[in-house]
Design a protein around this motif. Sequence first.
Motif, short mmCIF file in Angstrom:
data_model
loop_
_atom_site.label_atom_id
_atom_site.label_comp_id
_atom_site.label_asym_id
_atom_site.label_seq_id
_atom_site.Cartn_x
_atom_site.Cartn_y
_atom_site.Cartn_z
N GLU A 4 0.83 -1.20 0.00
CA GLU A 4 0.00 0.00 0.00
C GLU A 4 0.87 1.26 0.00
N ALA A 5 1.91 1.24 0.81
CA ALA A 5 2.81 2.39 0.86
C ALA A 5 3.52 2.59 -0.47
N GLU A 6 3.90 1.49 -1.13
CA GLU A 6 4.61 1.60 -2.40
C GLU A 6 3.77 2.24 -3.50
N PHE A 7 2.45 2.01 -3.44
CA PHE A 7 1.57 2.57 -4.46
C PHE A 7 0.91 3.87 -4.01
N GLY A 8 1.22 4.33 -2.80
CA GLY A 8 0.60 5.53 -2.30
C GLY A 8 -0.86 5.33 -1.95
N PHE A 9 -1.25 4.09 -1.67
CA PHE A 9 -2.63 3.75 -1.39
C PHE A 9 -2.90 3.83 0.11
N PRO A 10 -4.00 4.41 0.55
CA PRO A 10 -4.24 4.57 2.00
C PRO A 10 -4.63 3.26 2.67
N ASN A 11 -3.93 2.91 3.72
CA ASN A 11 -4.34 1.79 4.56
C ASN A 11 -5.58 2.21 5.33
N GLU A 12 -6.54 1.30 5.46
CA GLU A 12 -7.81 1.68 6.06
C GLU A 12 -7.69 2.03 7.54
N ILE A 13 -6.59 1.68 8.16
CA ILE A 13 -6.37 2.01 9.57
C ILE A 13 -5.35 3.13 9.72
N HIS A 14 -4.25 3.04 8.97
CA HIS A 14 -3.13 3.96 9.15
C HIS A 14 -3.08 5.09 8.13
N GLY A 15 -3.92 5.05 7.12
CA GLY A 15 -3.88 6.07 6.10
C GLY A 15 -2.71 5.86 5.15
N VAL A 16 -2.32 6.92 4.44
CA VAL A 16 -1.18 6.84 3.52
C VAL A 16 0.11 6.85 4.32
N GLU A 17 0.97 5.85 4.08
CA GLU A 17 2.21 5.72 4.85
C GLU A 17 3.42 5.74 3.94
N LYS A 18 4.57 6.01 4.51
CA LYS A 18 5.84 5.91 3.82
C LYS A 18 6.39 4.50 4.01
N LEU A 19 7.00 3.96 2.96
CA LEU A 19 7.50 2.59 3.01
C LEU A 19 8.51 2.40 4.13
N ARG A 20 9.43 3.32 4.28
CA ARG A 20 10.45 3.16 5.31
C ARG A 20 9.84 3.13 6.71
N ASP A 21 8.82 3.97 6.92
CA ASP A 21 8.15 3.99 8.23
C ASP A 21 7.44 2.68 8.50
N VAL A 22 6.80 2.12 7.48
CA VAL A 22 6.11 0.84 7.64
C VAL A 22 7.10 -0.25 8.03
N LEU A 23 8.22 -0.34 7.32
CA LEU A 23 9.20 -1.38 7.61
C LEU A 23 9.86 -1.17 8.98
N ARG A 24 10.07 0.06 9.37
CA ARG A 24 10.67 0.32 10.67
C ARG A 24 9.76 -0.19 11.80
N GLY A 25 8.46 -0.20 11.55
CA GLY A 25 7.52 -0.64 12.58
C GLY A 25 7.18 -2.11 12.52
N THR A 26 7.93 -2.91 11.76
CA THR A 26 7.66 -4.35 11.66
C THR A 26 7.86 -5.04 13.00
N PRO A 27 6.88 -5.81 13.47
CA PRO A 27 7.07 -6.57 14.71
C PRO A 27 7.88 -7.84 14.48
N LYS A 28 8.39 -8.39 15.55
CA LYS A 28 9.17 -9.63 15.48
C LYS A 28 8.24 -10.83 15.61
N LEU A 29 8.46 -11.84 14.79
CA LEU A 29 7.66 -13.06 14.83
C LEU A 29 8.39 -14.17 15.59
#
Length: 443
Positions: free
Chosen positions: A229-254
Amino acid sequence: MRNWITPLRSSCKHALLGTLLLSATPIAAQDRTPLDEFVDGFPMKLEKETRDADYNELFRGGDPSAYFNMRVSEFLPTAILPSRVGPMPLAENPMPRIGEVKAELMEASALEGPLSLDAFLDRHQGAQAFLVVHKGQVVYEKYPRMRPEDHHLWMSCAKPMASLVIDQLISEGRIDQNAPITDYLTDFKGTPWDGVTTRDVMDMGSGMDLEDTTESRFDPENVARRVYEAEFGFPNEIHGVEKLRDVLRGTPKLEEPGKAFHYASGLTQMLVFLAEAVEGDRWAQIFDRRVWSKVGAEGALQIHLTPDGIAAVHGLISSNLRDFARFGMLYTPSWDKIATEKVVTDEILARIHDEVRSHEFIMAGFDGPEFADRVGTDDFIGNSRQWDLVWPDGDMMKFGLMSQGLYVSPSRDLVIVYFNVSDQDLSAHRFARPIATSGLFDE
């Protein structure tokens, strides 16, 4: 970009991001225009239909998929890498027997198998082009549903482009593959990425929760979906439009790194950020300087970008089929027939082949068994450094969405590449390994 994204936002506000993933809803043959009709160009109405399409439509194998695969630069910002050394022509030495090689088709196929490659290309309506290069010579080449000069998305077959740059930096001593990746991506320090090494990211064994699975594709909270979604500039229904780097920085550990193969395009993008951090340059320029400027390509390489200029190397790369094959040839003894410099060193090849993790490692993830089904065998060792499969004989294979394929056999000096628009029937993948092991290329 804005003109394309706006209708997408309004038409599929809560839709699944189609991304570079498999769609849950296949396109029936009767609902798809035969690709033969698009060989000489697309109708104007299809351009509008594609621009108005939701993400699911773009990647489910229908008419908008066909248009998007070959016209991505109309929708996304694009870096153009021209051939800087001029074309280095490929000699031709046709081997018709390649077309006689047979493969058992996948269950999803509407065709009856086993079929010869010639018959498959003739009958499979999603098949667009197939090319085999042996010892630097074109030995088999067919374009049943596209023109030789046309550009086409590589999809995930592009991922080794990212690992190649990182491997070059490892060889130069500028990256320690066993050190935490946060040593280089300092803005990721203090996040769950701490402790994940570059090698973990290269092998998609990071332990981070961003794997591309059926569940993650539908979960708006999951990083895998939010990456696209971030790569295409598409708004996430919860977080809105995000930057790719910000999304990856917030990745949780599995889980702890190195436990299992968890396929994730976001990990390829981490390698893009890593290269940019070490080189202090944008990725397209890095790849041009290090790799593509040495290649005698016939056309320009297109690197498609996110709205904020990040190279989407996990899959949004376009070229003609022969230049796609030229990338694969960099890993073979015939590199000198298409390049002025050896950019894939013996050291890099050795790391790909000798540092393969176990068969259990790849089969423990979501995609390992899927990959085995795609090729019709599980006799591979595992995955390695962004390559999906590596066999005991050193052959390597990479899959791309909608049945794009890259197969490289360094020992046989052989490259197999192909383009398709086929979302559900991935039978095109079944031919590469049988061709390589047919005995036609054994000395």
